[in-house]
Write an enzyme that holds these catalytic residues in place. Structure first.
Site, PDB file in Angstrom:
ATOM      1  N   SER A 163       3.652  22.682  57.665  1.00 55.64           N
ATOM      2  CA  SER A 163       2.575  23.199  56.811  1.00 55.64           C
ATOM      3  C   SER A 163       1.249  22.569  57.211  1.00 55.64           C
ATOM      4  O   SER A 163       1.223  21.513  57.862  1.00 55.64           O
ATOM      5  CB  SER A 163       2.876  22.832  55.359  1.00 55.64           C
ATOM      6  OG  SER A 163       1.782  23.146  54.522  1.00 55.64           O
ATOM      7  N   TYR A 167       5.933  17.507  48.053  1.00 57.75           N
ATOM      8  CA  TYR A 167       6.010  18.637  48.984  1.00 57.75           C
ATOM      9  C   TYR A 167       5.271  18.296  50.287  1.00 57.75           C
ATOM     10  O   TYR A 167       5.816  18.474  51.384  1.00 57.75           O
ATOM     11  CB  TYR A 167       5.416  19.903  48.358  1.00 57.75           C
ATOM     12  CG  TYR A 167       5.312  21.035  49.354  1.00 57.75           C
ATOM     13  CD1 TYR A 167       6.457  21.691  49.800  1.00 57.75           C
ATOM     14  CD2 TYR A 167       4.078  21.411  49.895  1.00 57.75           C
ATOM     15  CE1 TYR A 167       6.376  22.702  50.755  1.00 57.75           C
ATOM     16  CE2 TYR A 167       3.994  22.413  50.845  1.00 57.75           C
ATOM     17  CZ  TYR A 167       5.146  23.060  51.267  1.00 57.75           C
ATOM     18  OH  TYR A 167       5.068  24.046  52.213  1.00 57.75           O
TER      19      TYR A 167
HETATM   20  N1  LIG Z   1       3.508  30.170  51.405  1.00 59.16           N
HETATM   21  C1  LIG Z   1       2.743  29.160  51.784  1.00 59.16           C
HETATM   22  O1  LIG Z   1       1.578  29.046  51.360  1.00 59.16           O
HETATM   23  C2  LIG Z   1       3.276  28.165  52.783  1.00 59.16           C
HETATM   24  C3  LIG Z   1       2.350  27.344  53.447  1.00 59.16           C
HETATM   25  C4  LIG Z   1       2.824  26.422  54.379  1.00 59.16           C
HETATM   26  C5  LIG Z   1       4.180  26.313  54.628  1.00 59.16           C
HETATM   27  N2  LIG Z   1       5.057  27.109  53.956  1.00 59.16           N
HETATM   28  C6  LIG Z   1       6.489  26.951  54.255  1.00 59.16           C
HETATM   29  O2  LIG Z   1       7.003  28.183  54.692  1.00 59.16           O
HETATM   30  C7  LIG Z   1       8.413  28.212  54.470  1.00 59.16           C
HETATM   31  C8  LIG Z   1       8.786  29.538  53.859  1.00 59.16           C
HETATM   32  O3  LIG Z   1       8.208  29.627  52.566  1.00 59.16           O
HETATM   33  P1  LIG Z   1       7.565  30.971  52.004  1.00 59.16           P
HETATM   34  O4  LIG Z   1       6.130  30.748  51.845  1.00 59.16           O
HETATM   35  O5  LIG Z   1       8.035  32.128  52.790  1.00 59.16           O
HETATM   36  O6  LIG Z   1       8.186  30.961  50.536  1.00 59.16           O
HETATM   37  P2  LIG Z   1       9.168  31.961  49.763  1.00 59.16           P
HETATM   38  O7  LIG Z   1       8.640  33.346  49.818  1.00 59.16           O
HETATM   39  O8  LIG Z   1       9.376  31.328  48.428  1.00 59.16           O
HETATM   40  O9  LIG Z   1      10.507  31.888  50.620  1.00 59.16           O
HETATM   41  C9  LIG Z   1      11.294  30.715  50.633  1.00 59.16           C
HETATM   42  C10 LIG Z   1      12.626  31.006  51.293  1.00 59.16           C
HETATM   43  O10 LIG Z   1      13.400  29.805  51.272  1.00 59.16           O
HETATM   44  C11 LIG Z   1      14.672  30.080  50.703  1.00 59.16           C
HETATM   45  N3  LIG Z   1      15.190  28.939  49.964  1.00 59.16           N
HETATM   46  C12 LIG Z   1      14.541  28.228  48.989  1.00 59.16           C
HETATM   47  N4  LIG Z   1      15.379  27.326  48.455  1.00 59.16           N
HETATM   48  C13 LIG Z   1      16.575  27.458  49.114  1.00 59.16           C
HETATM   49  C14 LIG Z   1      17.850  26.842  48.985  1.00 59.16           C
HETATM   50  N5  LIG Z   1      18.097  25.896  48.072  1.00 59.16           N
HETATM   51  N6  LIG Z   1      18.844  27.232  49.816  1.00 59.16           N
HETATM   52  C15 LIG Z   1      18.645  28.199  50.737  1.00 59.16           C
HETATM   53  N7  LIG Z   1      17.462  28.837  50.879  1.00 59.16           N
HETATM   54  C16 LIG Z   1      16.455  28.476  50.068  1.00 59.16           C
HETATM   55  C17 LIG Z   1      14.435  31.273  49.772  1.00 59.16           C
HETATM   56  O11 LIG Z   1      15.626  32.048  49.648  1.00 59.16           O
HETATM   57  P3  LIG Z   1      16.554  32.135  48.319  1.00 59.16           P
HETATM   58  O12 LIG Z   1      15.675  31.895  47.137  1.00 59.16           O
HETATM   59  O13 LIG Z   1      17.127  33.518  48.403  1.00 59.16           O
HETATM   60  O14 LIG Z   1      17.576  31.074  48.544  1.00 59.16           O
HETATM   61  C18 LIG Z   1      13.403  32.066  50.556  1.00 59.16           C
HETATM   62  O15 LIG Z   1      14.033  32.927  51.461  1.00 59.16           O
HETATM   63  C19 LIG Z   1       8.719  27.003  53.593  1.00 59.16           C
HETATM   64  O16 LIG Z   1       9.276  25.976  54.381  1.00 59.16           O
HETATM   65  C20 LIG Z   1       7.354  26.583  53.073  1.00 59.16           C
HETATM   66  O17 LIG Z   1       7.310  25.209  52.789  1.00 59.16           O
HETATM   67  C21 LIG Z   1       4.631  28.033  53.053  1.00 59.16           C
END
Ligand SMILES: NC(=O)c1ccc[n+]([C@@H]2O[C@H](COP(=O)([O-])OP(=O)(O)OC[C@H]3O[C@@H](n4cnc5c(N)ncnc54)[C@H](OP(=O)(O)O)[C@@H]3O)[C@@H](O)[C@H]2O)c1
Length: 264
Positions: A148, A161
């Protein structure tokens, strides 16, 4: 050039964690469009099933799904056993699953913070450690770890986080260097605020993510950087600029500025 990068994994298998939503779902779409076969994992099996049937019909690629909760320490081994059992050689491992929690450290339940460490860090190490020896032995394979912009500094009110994401970046860069010249590439993708379910899951207030990128953007940037052999990449020009600014300013100033933006 960019389209060519996405064809790097054509005919090979990519394993994506957190493939049911957000950036993970976009990885699945881009890789399927580039001709890669996919193993999709997350907790929500219904979503994985829908994605698998849509993408396999559209792009004629093979897709397997495996529902797993990465909160369970055994889940990475179960995922590994699933792919081994199907004789799937995972050429690309994408450690994408993750979540945040917004608020004061002294108020967020400690269990929630430890769960974040489990999913965002421990599961990443476990999965990477399971697949790396095979990649090293055959002298090719790729690992993408979703870190991130928060990896580069403390982020008050997303403190734990941001600390997990600092771990992810450091872990990816370290392994990338250990394996330089081995044929195995490792890259950390550092997205800034991205329009996904993340903020909703983290219970983060709306104002914190005014200039969100669409989820497809960081997914594409990450795959291109990995194909280009980079050890880390930041998605978005403004995010890159912000990171450079962080580097030049005193750390306390950077932390206080973040606190002003994030304060509940
Ligand atoms: N969105 C942002 O602003 C942002 C910025 C920087 C980095 N990131 C990173 O990007 C990555 C993806 O996040 P996103 O933004 O796409 O968020 P998201 O839309 O909430 O997706 C998160 C994904 O992680 C899975 N997940 C969460 N908890 C889990 C668990 N206990 N076991 C298995 N799978 C799990 C969820 O699937 P299920 O709920 O179906 O299990 C979902 O597919 C993360 O590592 C996040 O830290 C996001």
């Amino acid at each position: 050039m960019a389209q060519d990068a996405l064809k790097t994994w054509a005919g090979k298998w990519a394993l994506i964690t957190g493939a049911s939503a957000g950036i993970g779902l976009e990885f699945a779409k881009l890789l399927a469009a580039g001709g890669a076969n996919l193993v999709l994992t997350a907790r929500r099996a219904d979503r994985l099933k829908n994605t698998a049937s849509e993408l396999s019909a559209q792009y004629r690629v093979k897709i397997e799904i495996f529902s797993a909760d990465l909160l369970r320490p055994e889940a990475p081994v179960e995922i590994f056993n699933f792919t081994s059992g199907k004789n799937i050689e995972v050429e690309l491992l994408i450690n994408n699953a993750g979540f945040g929690a917004f608020g004061y450290v002294h108020e967020i339940p400690v269990e929630k913070m430890l769960e974040m460490i489990q999913v965002n860090c421990s599961a990443v190490v476990r999965l990477t450690r399971l697949y790396l020896p095979l990649m090293v032995a055959r002298k090719h394979g790729d690992v993408l770890i979703v870190a991130s912009l928060a990896s580069f500094q403390a982020v008050p009110f997303s403190t734990v986080y941001a600390a997990t994401k600092a771990f992810d970046l450091s872990f990816a860069e370290g392994v990338a260097e250990e394996l330089r010249g081995s044929g195995v590439r490792v890259c950390a993708l550092c997205p800034g605020t991205t329009n996904t379910e993340f903020q909703q899951v983290a219970k983060q207030p709306e104002r914190v993510f005014r200039s969100a990128e669409p989820a497809e953007k960081p997914a594409r940037v990450g795959l291109e950087a990995l194909a280009a052999g980079k050890a880390y990449v930041i998605s978005g020009f403004m995010n890159k600029l912000m990171k450079e600014g962080q580097r030049l300013a005193p750390r306390r100033f950077v932390t206080r500025t973040a606190a002003k933006m994030m304060r509940p």
